[in-house]
Design a protein around this motif. Sequence first.
Motif, PDB file in Angstrom:
ATOM      1  N   TYR A 153      27.801 -35.141  20.414  1.00 31.67           N
ATOM      2  CA  TYR A 153      26.552 -34.553  20.493  1.00 31.67           C
ATOM      3  C   TYR A 153      26.300 -33.687  19.171  1.00 31.67           C
ATOM      4  O   TYR A 153      25.119 -33.235  18.748  1.00 31.67           O
ATOM      5  CB  TYR A 153      26.141 -33.831  21.427  1.00 31.67           C
ATOM      6  CG  TYR A 153      26.076 -34.742  22.820  1.00 31.67           C
ATOM      7  CD1 TYR A 153      25.049 -35.762  22.855  1.00 31.67           C
ATOM      8  CD2 TYR A 153      26.976 -34.489  23.765  1.00 31.67           C
ATOM      9  CE1 TYR A 153      25.349 -36.614  23.929  1.00 31.67           C
ATOM     10  CE2 TYR A 153      27.111 -35.475  25.198  1.00 31.67           C
ATOM     11  CZ  TYR A 153      26.185 -36.092  25.026  1.00 31.67           C
ATOM     12  OH  TYR A 153      26.119 -37.162  26.101  1.00 31.67           O
ATOM     13  N   SER A 187      22.697 -39.803  25.839  1.00 31.83           N
ATOM     14  CA  SER A 187      23.688 -39.667  26.381  1.00 31.83           C
ATOM     15  C   SER A 187      24.349 -41.336  26.977  1.00 31.83           C
ATOM     16  O   SER A 187      25.564 -41.497  26.927  1.00 31.83           O
ATOM     17  CB  SER A 187      23.477 -39.007  27.928  1.00 31.83           C
ATOM     18  OG  SER A 187      24.325 -39.268  28.981  1.00 31.83           O
ATOM     19  N   THR A 194      28.208 -40.003  31.294  1.00 27.54           N
ATOM     20  CA  THR A 194      27.919 -40.294  32.796  1.00 27.54           C
ATOM     21  C   THR A 194      26.989 -39.197  33.247  1.00 27.54           C
ATOM     22  O   THR A 194      26.253 -39.255  34.308  1.00 27.54           O
ATOM     23  CB  THR A 194      29.081 -40.189  33.794  1.00 27.54           C
ATOM     24  OG1 THR A 194      29.782 -38.992  33.727  1.00 27.54           O
ATOM     25  CG2 THR A 194      30.084 -41.481  33.294  1.00 27.54           C
ATOM     26  N   GLY A 195      26.858 -38.081  32.465  1.00 29.29           N
ATOM     27  CA  GLY A 195      25.865 -36.766  32.971  1.00 29.29           C
ATOM     28  C   GLY A 195      26.862 -35.960  33.799  1.00 29.29           C
ATOM     29  O   GLY A 195      26.303 -35.167  34.535  1.00 29.29           O
ATOM     30  N   LEU A 207      29.879 -31.876  32.066  1.00 26.22           N
ATOM     31  CA  LEU A 207      29.980 -30.541  32.054  1.00 26.22           C
ATOM     32  C   LEU A 207      29.915 -29.934  33.738  1.00 26.22           C
ATOM     33  O   LEU A 207      30.294 -28.925  33.693  1.00 26.22           O
ATOM     34  CB  LEU A 207      28.634 -30.000  31.554  1.00 26.22           C
ATOM     35  CG  LEU A 207      28.764 -30.163  30.158  1.00 26.22           C
ATOM     36  CD1 LEU A 207      27.410 -29.673  29.523  1.00 26.22           C
ATOM     37  CD2 LEU A 207      29.941 -29.302  29.277  1.00 26.22           C
TER      38      LEU A 207
END
Length: 353
Positions: free
Chosen positions: A253, A302, A308-309, A312
């Motif tokens: 990112y 993403s 995959t989210g 974090l």
Amino acid sequence: MVDVVDPYAPATAALIEALGAAAVLLDAQGVAQALSPAMRALIPALERGQSLTLVLRDPDLIDAIEQVSRRGGRRVIELVERVPVERTFRIHIAALTGGVWRNPVVLTFEDLSELRVTERMRVDFVANASHELRTPLASLLGFVETLQGPARNDTGARDRFLTIMREQGLRMARLVDDLLSLSRIELRAHLAPDTPVDLSAISREIVDSLTLMARERKVTLRLETPSQPVQVAGDRDELLRLMENLVENAIKYGREGGAVAIDVVEGASEASVSVRDDGPGIPPEHLPRLTERFYRVDTAASREAGGTGLGLAIVKHIVLRHRGRLTIESEYGKGAVFKAILPRLGAMVRNPS
Ligand code: ADP
């Protein structure tokens, strides 16, 4: 209105004050006469000598207290307070005898807020996880059908489709791996890790393993660590995972052709590792929700980056299990800094906040 003087009143009040549960004794006029410490903590605005219904102005609650006070017996109601934050209470109202027209009542409060939030999170989580799995699955099945039907003899299409099917399969595998890691970390959340792990060595290992990925996006990785080992009480695999997720995100990112700086810093009782990129950063309204499962600033970006989210969310749970803290700072347009602060080996473990 005349009340019979209750000779046991002081004892009743003492009993309420001694209770571990959140309880309040209201006299026949609905005025709080005794509060347990848990009750004071739950509703600090309610004090002795005050009318409860002035503090909690819910018509159903007022009604229920009135009925129990007049007719005796007991009732249970649920109360949802929306201000200042949403809270749900289950309130047991029971009459004590002693009044002529109305009876004193005891209210016990159960705070269901956390339970409700957890329930909602669980339902959302299952819905999100199913949705995330269903999308690649639907695409896989679609391609299988096309290959069995219209594209049966089209070798060009078959090769193209198989490449996409492989990608979708890998995406599902990543998702299942992340879900399993998350549940494994959560399962052991109460067991703080206690083996010595060198944060510098971990960081070096991750920088080495991600050099190729960084090169593909023309990103320079810079690592700064003290010359001596920086030992924390840790779980090696989890700390590797933590660093991998943060550095991978910074590469994915951050700015193409940019720089990612990884700094390991040793303090007296804590050590920290921060990962800074010089990419577009994160708009401030997203910051508080970034570590929620499946939360993404830009879902398409993403997915395209293979995310995959859950990265974090995994990082946050690893930090919490290590009794540490995670801070995220970002000025939109000027990159982001993710910092994990962990107790050093042998340092007093504070309560996680
Ligand atoms: P993902 O699998 O989508 O990468 P993460 O939980 O790792 O999931 O990250 C959640 C979201 O946070 C990402 O989708 C991205 O929008 C945002 N994000 C994470 N790291 C950064 C970063 N260094 N810069 C900008 N946005 C980031």
